[in-house]
Each structure stands twice: as C-alpha cells, then as structure tokens.
Design a protein around this motif. Structure first.
Motif, PDB file in Angstrom:
ATOM      1  N   THR A 140       0.839  -1.205   0.000  1.00 38.45           N
ATOM      2  CA  THR A 140       0.000   0.000   0.000  1.00 38.45           C
ATOM      3  C   THR A 140       0.870   1.250   0.000  1.00 38.45           C
ATOM      4  O   THR A 140       1.770   1.384   0.831  1.00 38.45           O
ATOM      5  CB  THR A 140      -0.934   0.018   1.223  1.00 38.45           C
ATOM      6  N   ILE A 141       0.594   2.136  -0.938  1.00 36.45           N
ATOM      7  CA  ILE A 141       1.312   3.404  -1.036  1.00 36.45           C
ATOM      8  C   ILE A 141       0.351   4.551  -0.760  1.00 36.45           C
ATOM      9  O   ILE A 141      -0.771   4.576  -1.262  1.00 36.45           O
ATOM     10  CB  ILE A 141       1.982   3.562  -2.427  1.00 36.45           C
ATOM     11  N   GLY A 142       0.782   5.499   0.056  1.00 31.47           N
ATOM     12  CA  GLY A 142       0.013   6.712   0.310  1.00 31.47           C
ATOM     13  C   GLY A 142       0.697   7.880  -0.366  1.00 31.47           C
ATOM     14  O   GLY A 142       1.857   8.188  -0.056  1.00 31.47           O
ATOM     15  N   ILE A 143       0.022   8.498  -1.309  1.00 29.91           N
ATOM     16  CA  ILE A 143       0.586   9.626  -2.055  1.00 29.91           C
ATOM     17  C   ILE A 143      -0.018  10.908  -1.498  1.00 29.91           C
ATOM     18  O   ILE A 143      -1.202  11.194  -1.686  1.00 29.91           O
ATOM     19  CB  ILE A 143       0.307   9.494  -3.561  1.00 29.91           C
ATOM     20  N   ILE A 144       0.805  11.682  -0.803  1.00 30.15           N
ATOM     21  CA  ILE A 144       0.328  12.890  -0.133  1.00 30.15           C
ATOM     22  C   ILE A 144       0.501  14.063  -1.087  1.00 30.15           C
ATOM     23  O   ILE A 144       1.549  14.691  -1.158  1.00 30.15           O
ATOM     24  CB  ILE A 144       1.090  13.137   1.190  1.00 30.15           C
ATOM     25  N   GLY A 145      -0.548  14.328  -1.854  1.00 25.15           N
ATOM     26  CA  GLY A 145      -0.513  15.364  -2.876  1.00 25.15           C
ATOM     27  C   GLY A 145      -0.674  14.757  -4.251  1.00 25.15           C
ATOM     28  O   GLY A 145       0.315  14.431  -4.915  1.00 25.15           O
ATOM     29  N   VAL A 146      -1.931  14.569  -4.672  1.00 25.47           N
ATOM     30  CA  VAL A 146      -2.182  13.930  -5.967  1.00 25.47           C
ATOM     31  C   VAL A 146      -2.354  15.000  -7.041  1.00 25.47           C
ATOM     32  O   VAL A 146      -3.452  15.273  -7.515  1.00 25.47           O
ATOM     33  CB  VAL A 146      -3.400  12.979  -5.897  1.00 25.47           C
ATOM     34  N   GLY A 147      -1.217  15.630  -7.375  1.00 21.50           N
ATOM     35  CA  GLY A 147      -1.174  16.544  -8.507  1.00 21.50           C
ATOM     36  C   GLY A 147      -0.599  15.803  -9.694  1.00 21.50           C
ATOM     37  O   GLY A 147      -0.758  14.588  -9.817  1.00 21.50           O
ATOM     38  N   LYS A 151      -0.172  11.827  -9.661  1.00 23.93           N
ATOM     39  CA  LYS A 151      -0.950  11.005 -10.597  1.00 23.93           C
ATOM     40  C   LYS A 151      -0.045  10.042 -11.371  1.00 23.93           C
ATOM     41  O   LYS A 151      -0.393   8.877 -11.569  1.00 23.93           O
ATOM     42  CB  LYS A 151      -1.731  11.901 -11.565  1.00 23.93           C
ATOM     43  N   GLU A 152       1.109  10.520 -11.799  1.00 24.32           N
ATOM     44  CA  GLU A 152       2.039   9.649 -12.511  1.00 24.32           C
ATOM     45  C   GLU A 152       2.585   8.561 -11.576  1.00 24.32           C
ATOM     46  O   GLU A 152       2.768   7.412 -11.987  1.00 24.32           O
ATOM     47  CB  GLU A 152       3.192  10.482 -13.086  1.00 24.32           C
ATOM     48  N   THR A 153       2.806   8.928 -10.326  1.00 26.55           N
ATOM     49  CA  THR A 153       3.280   7.957  -9.337  1.00 26.55           C
ATOM     50  C   THR A 153       2.228   6.876  -9.102  1.00 26.55           C
ATOM     51  O   THR A 153       2.548   5.684  -9.010  1.00 26.55           O
ATOM     52  CB  THR A 153       3.625   8.669  -8.016  1.00 26.55           C
ATOM     53  N   ALA A 154       0.972   7.288  -9.008  1.00 19.49           N
ATOM     54  CA  ALA A 154      -0.122   6.324  -8.820  1.00 19.49           C
ATOM     55  C   ALA A 154      -0.214   5.371 -10.014  1.00 19.49           C
ATOM     56  O   ALA A 154      -0.431   4.167  -9.843  1.00 19.49           O
ATOM     57  CB  ALA A 154      -1.442   7.072  -8.636  1.00 19.49           C
ATOM     58  N   GLU A 174      -9.511  10.122  -8.468  1.00 21.28           N
ATOM     59  CA  GLU A 174      -8.514  10.228  -9.536  1.00 21.28           C
ATOM     60  C   GLU A 174      -8.207   8.831 -10.063  1.00 21.28           C
ATOM     61  O   GLU A 174      -8.211   7.857  -9.310  1.00 21.28           O
ATOM     62  CB  GLU A 174      -7.226  10.860  -8.988  1.00 21.28           C
ATOM     63  N   ASP A 175      -7.956   8.728 -11.380  1.00 18.85           N
ATOM     64  CA  ASP A 175      -7.570   7.456 -11.972  1.00 18.85           C
ATOM     65  C   ASP A 175      -6.359   6.883 -11.246  1.00 18.85           C
ATOM     66  O   ASP A 175      -5.437   7.624 -10.871  1.00 18.85           O
ATOM     67  CB  ASP A 175      -7.224   7.636 -13.451  1.00 18.85           C
ATOM     68  N   TYR A 176      -6.345   5.592 -11.060  1.00 18.71           N
ATOM     69  CA  TYR A 176      -5.254   4.833 -10.437  1.00 18.71           C
ATOM     70  C   TYR A 176      -5.171   5.019  -8.922  1.00 18.71           C
ATOM     71  O   TYR A 176      -4.309   4.403  -8.288  1.00 18.71           O
ATOM     72  CB  TYR A 176      -3.882   5.161 -11.076  1.00 18.71           C
ATOM     73  N   VAL A 177      -6.028   5.851  -8.348  1.00 17.60           N
ATOM     74  CA  VAL A 177      -6.060   6.019  -6.889  1.00 17.60           C
ATOM     75  C   VAL A 177      -7.293   5.281  -6.363  1.00 17.60           C
ATOM     76  O   VAL A 177      -8.420   5.608  -6.725  1.00 17.60           O
ATOM     77  CB  VAL A 177      -6.109   7.509  -6.481  1.00 17.60           C
ATOM     78  N   ASP A 178      -7.066   4.291  -5.513  1.00 16.71           N
ATOM     79  CA  ASP A 178      -8.166   3.454  -5.027  1.00 16.71           C
ATOM     80  C   ASP A 178      -9.039   4.173  -4.005  1.00 16.71           C
ATOM     81  O   ASP A 178     -10.257   4.016  -4.003  1.00 16.71           O
ATOM     82  CB  ASP A 178      -7.607   2.166  -4.413  1.00 16.71           C
TER      83      ASP A 178
END
Length: 318
Positions: A140-147, A151-154, A174-178
């Motif tokens: 599980t990855i938590g991306i703090i700041g989905v800009g 988005k590319e990281t996700a 957002e796409d790719y973010v569950d």
C-alpha cells in the motif's frame, strides 16, 4: 517597444519561434545576468527567476505583467507583492512528472531491495546478503498530494499491483487512486501505508505537516519519501523516528536547509537514501517548459487573455 526577458539559455529554434510570435517586441535571452539585468525594469514578461530580480521588476515603475516561473514550486517568490500588483504568475508544474515519479520509485525500490546497502558493500568488496527480503508488489502506497507528479506515481504503482491511497484538498477521485482522502484525514491514511510519498508544494498549510505525531501513526515497517519541500517535515522528528525505529527508512530529496549540512546524521544512516534535490532533473526540462507551458501561455497572453496553464492561485500559494 515592449520587452520580454528569458533568463535562461534556450535553443535558437525556440528563440526564433518566440521572436516570430512577438515581432514588434524586444526579446532578451540568456543565463548571464549581464545580458538581461538592465532590461528587467522595462520587461512586460519575464520567464525565469533569479535572486535579486525583485529589486528591478517589482520597483515602483516596473512594467512587469506576467512572470513565467522556470520551477514548479513558487514558495520562494514574493507572492504577496506580486498579488498586490496584479501580476500573473504561472509555474512549471507538470514538467517534473516523469523524472520525479521515476526518482520516487528508485528510492522505494532502493530501500526495499537494499540497493543502497549493496552499493556500499560493493565499494568495500563485501559479499553480504544484508538481510534483504522485502517486496514492493501488492503493498500500500500513500501519495500525499495527488497533482501531476502524484498522478504519474499512482499510475506506476498500479504496475506493481499496489493499493493506492491519495490525499488532495478536494478529495476528488482520480484514476489509479483506489481511495482518496483530504488532509484532515491523514491520521486515517498513514497507519495503512507501507510507503508514504510526499509530493506537496510548500504552503502555510503544509509547513511542518509531518512531525513526531505523524511518524508514530505510520507502521514501523513503513518507508517515508519526500520529494516535495524539506520544510514540510520537522527534520529533527524524522531523524528521531529513524533512529528509534518508529519507521523503517526514508528516501529524501529535499531538506529544511540545503545543501544538507555535513553534520546531519541523515548522511550516515543505513536506512536512509539522500539525493541532492535532483529528483526533477531531466534533459527534457527546457523543452517541456517552453513547448508545453511558455509558448501556449504566450499565445493566450498576446490574444488578450490571462495565461491559464499553471496559473498560480495566490491565496493557495500554488
């Protein structure tokens, strides 16, 4: 005659293209400040910022109407004064999505598969397993700041079959973010994550967002990555968390003070990878700024419209 100043060395093809767009303007281009310094007070458009520029372009009789930043972050700029003078500010946000997302996964994989340890062992000609056994797949990855970067990281995370959690102000999916969270739900997200990745800009709201309390909410097996801004993290608390095993390790490209002091314990920690604020470096940087942002914005500006690509909201700070 109107003036446009570009404080960077750019290819002649781009100079020719921009000159063709503003045939009645004077275009001044070059990295050496001796080329453009005397023109700043008369420039209506400036692309690229250097320390000391404000002395000229924010003087009482300055003609500046639009500044195109050459960086994504704008926290170092005199935002309040620019806002009060109704100057348009556009950033280079989005230019870094590929190189920074690649760096994020380089750090994550390096820590997970002990690459940084093996590089050190190679230098000492030491053949040692280093107790390596972790995998990145299906974590599980938590991306703090989905800009743009988030988005590319996700998107890449999904290639590893990862469960992706995201944080953004709006909470918009957002796409790719569950699962998407808002900043006030950080305490719900952190305990779930095997990797926490900070991709935020520095604002009043994000300053010192991560401290002792947040690290305690993370798994002891979790890795922390920061490619946003150093001031988003209370560095002393991070060092303490790493020393005490509150978290497993960290990949850090940004720091409270840069360059990072030789006295910082982060340099010597076995569970830390340090990179010198280079996660956004790429040979394609100028091309993307000019082709994807500067030229389209210049077309809008010349047609009498506000340049809209990456237009900074001064109240938000990005």
């Amino acid at each position: 005659m109107k003036k446009m100043v570009i404080t960077r060395n750019i290819d002649q093809d781009y100079i020719t293209q921009i000159n063709a767009m503003i045939p009645d303007w004077e275009l001044i281009v070059g990295k050496d400040k001796n080329i453009w310094q005397e023109h700043l007070k008369d420039a209506e458009i400036i692309a690229g910022w250097h320390n000391g520029i404000e002395e000229y372009c924010l003087a009482p009789h300055s003609k500046l109407k639009w500044l195109q930043s050459w960086s994504a972050g704008v926290d170092y700029l005199p935002l309040e004064e620019m806002n009060s003078r109704n100057i348009y500010l556009t950033s280079a946000n989005g230019v870094h999505a590929y190189p920074i997302s690649e760096t994020i996964f380089a750090l994550m994989l390096g820590l997970t598969r002990k690459i940084h340890t093996y590089v050190k062992n190679q230098q000492k000609k030491t053949w040692h397993h280093a107790h390596m056994g972790l995998e990145i797949h299906e974590k599980t990855i938590g991306i703090i700041g989905v800009g743009t970067i988030g988005k590319e990281t996700a998107k890449i995370a999904k290639a590893f079959g990862m469960h992706v959690l995201g944080v953004r102000h709006s909470g918009k999916p957002e796409d790719y973010v569950d699962e998407m969270y808002t900043p006030d739900q950080l305490d719900q997200l952190l305990p779930q994550c095997d990797y926490v990745v900070v991709t935020l800009p520095l604002t009043k709201e994000t300053n010192q967002m991560f401290g002792a309390e947040q690290f305690k909410q993370m798994k002891t097996s979790a890795f922390f990555m920061n490619i946003g801004r150093g001031e988003i993290v209370v560095e002393a608390d991070l060092i303490q968390a790493l020393k005490e095993g509150t978290i497993a390790g960290a990949g850090l490209d940004v720091f409270e003070t840069e360059p990072l002091s030789p006295e910082s314990p982060l340099w010597e920690m076995e569970n830390v990878i340090v990179t010198p604020h280079t996660s956004g470096s790429t040979d394609h940087y100028n091309q993307r700024v000019i082709e994807n942002i500067l030229i389209p914005n210049l077309k809008e500006y010349l047609s009498g419209h506000i340049p809209s690509i990456n237009l900074v909201n001064f109240s938000k700070g990005y």
